[in-house]
Design a protein around this motif. Structure first.
Motif, short mmCIF file in Angstrom:
data_model
loop_
_atom_site.label_atom_id
_atom_site.label_comp_id
_atom_site.label_asym_id
_atom_site.label_seq_id
_atom_site.Cartn_x
_atom_site.Cartn_y
_atom_site.Cartn_z
N CYS A 73 -14.75 -21.72 -40.37
CA CYS A 73 -13.93 -22.38 -39.35
C CYS A 73 -12.84 -21.45 -38.79
O CYS A 73 -12.15 -20.75 -39.53
CB CYS A 73 -13.29 -23.63 -39.95
N ALA A 75 -10.92 -22.99 -36.16
CA ALA A 75 -10.41 -23.99 -35.21
C ALA A 75 -8.89 -23.99 -35.07
O ALA A 75 -8.36 -24.57 -34.13
CB ALA A 75 -10.89 -25.38 -35.61
N CYS A 76 -8.19 -23.40 -36.02
CA CYS A 76 -6.74 -23.27 -35.84
C CYS A 76 -6.30 -21.89 -36.31
O CYS A 76 -7.07 -21.17 -36.95
CB CYS A 76 -5.98 -24.38 -36.58
N HIS A 79 -6.79 -19.64 -39.82
CA HIS A 79 -7.94 -18.82 -40.25
C HIS A 79 -7.60 -17.34 -40.24
O HIS A 79 -8.19 -16.56 -40.97
CB HIS A 79 -9.16 -19.10 -39.37
N ARG A 82 -5.78 -16.51 -43.78
CA ARG A 82 -6.31 -16.96 -45.08
C ARG A 82 -7.14 -15.86 -45.74
O ARG A 82 -7.68 -14.98 -45.06
CB ARG A 82 -7.22 -18.19 -44.86
N LYS A 144 -7.30 -26.92 -44.97
CA LYS A 144 -8.14 -26.19 -45.91
C LYS A 144 -7.83 -24.70 -45.98
O LYS A 144 -8.48 -23.97 -46.73
CB LYS A 144 -9.62 -26.38 -45.56
N CYS A 145 -6.87 -24.25 -45.17
CA CYS A 145 -6.46 -22.85 -45.21
C CYS A 145 -4.95 -22.79 -45.45
O CYS A 145 -4.22 -23.68 -45.00
CB CYS A 145 -6.78 -22.13 -43.90
N ALA A 160 -6.51 -30.22 -36.13
CA ALA A 160 -7.75 -29.43 -36.09
C ALA A 160 -8.56 -29.61 -37.37
O ALA A 160 -9.79 -29.60 -37.35
CB ALA A 160 -7.42 -27.96 -35.87
N CYS A 161 -7.88 -29.80 -38.48
CA CYS A 161 -8.56 -29.90 -39.77
C CYS A 161 -8.92 -31.35 -40.13
O CYS A 161 -9.70 -31.58 -41.05
CB CYS A 161 -7.66 -29.31 -40.86
N TYR A 164 -12.49 -32.69 -41.10
CA TYR A 164 -13.04 -32.35 -42.42
C TYR A 164 -12.61 -33.37 -43.47
O TYR A 164 -13.42 -33.84 -44.27
CB TYR A 164 -12.57 -30.96 -42.84
#
Ligand code: SF4
Length: 241
Positions: A73, A75-76, A79, A82, A144-145, A160-161, A164
């Motif tokens: 991903c 998307a934001c 990323h 991370r 998630k990051c 954005a997350c 998920y």
């Protein structure tokens, strides 16, 4: 509006339009109303369609597809900094799903949520009520990051997350969602309030009970509130043993 309808028709979607107030700090409130994604999407038709398509893919993903999608991903902006994505860990058919804020430094290195001192405290709290990660418990985060420097995730990153987390909840179908910390509580409940105001009673995400409690990192800094967290866990245990 005309542009949105055109996109939705192109994608074969005919949702009912619904007015919504903006969610605080992004929201994971369950919705099949694709108009919401378009409402908040970038300006161009191509970008809006891409975003809608992404949301649709996530909404039908299996666990493994979700993990793969998160790993790739972009998307934001999280990323960019991370080291590893941290999708979640534990029982995929859990009684409890624990939702925190986002990965910290050690989580970012290991790809697992709630490791380090806060994770050890969470594990100890779970052990005290006869639970442990991986056994009837799934643990994840709102994002998630890792946010750089362990800052709070921004509203755009949470938004954005959100697909998920929404899909993880739909797949896991937990009996109880334990929201640890303000970001998780506000995101799951779509309310702009403090943990102190949200804990103490049981709210709902769709039909799933949500118990709000303090984040273990906060409890490490403020041990006097451990008694309140303990009361929250006992209340949660009453709802979903
Ligand atoms: Fe994608 Fe979520 Fe990571 Fe942002 S935080 S890059 S939306 S997986």
């Amino acid at each position: 509006m005309t542009q949105r309808i055109a996109i939705l028709r192109e994608l074969g979607l005919t949702p009912a339009w619904r007015e919504r107030t903006p969610a605080p700090r992004g929201s994971v409130q369950a919705t099949d109303d694709r108009s919401v994604a378009v409402e908040n999407s970038p300006a161009t038709v191509a970008e809006a369609a891409r975003e809608l398509s992404r949301d649709q893919c996530i909404a039908s993903a299996t666990w493994d597809e979700l993990t793969h999608s998160i790993a790739k991903c972009t998307a934001c902006k999280l990323h960019r900094t991370r080291h590893r994505t941290v999708p979640g860990v534990g029982d995929r058919a859990p009684t409890w799903m624990i939702v925190g804020e986002g990965p910290g430094e050690q989580e970012d290195q290991r790809g697992e949520p709630f490791v380090g001192a806060a994770g050890r405290l969470l594990d100890a709290m779970l052990a005290a009520i006869g639970k442990r990660r991986g056994h009837g418990v799934y643990i994840t985060n709102v994002v998630k990051c890792r946010p750089p420097g362990n800052r709070n995730p921004e509203a755009e990153e949470i938004a954005a997350c959100a697909p998920y987390l929404r899909r993880q909840i739909a797949l896991a179908q937990p009996k109880l969602l334990l929201a640890v910390g303000k970001t998780a509580a506000q995101t799951l409940l779509n309310r702009d309030a403090t943990v102190g105001a949200l804990r103490g009673s049981t709210a709902q995400y769709e039909t799933t009970p949500v118990q709000v409690t303090y984040h273990p990192s906060y409890l490490l800094r403020t041990p006097i509130d451990k008694a309140k967290a303990w009361a929250d866990l006992l209340r949660a245990l009453d709802i979903a043993p």
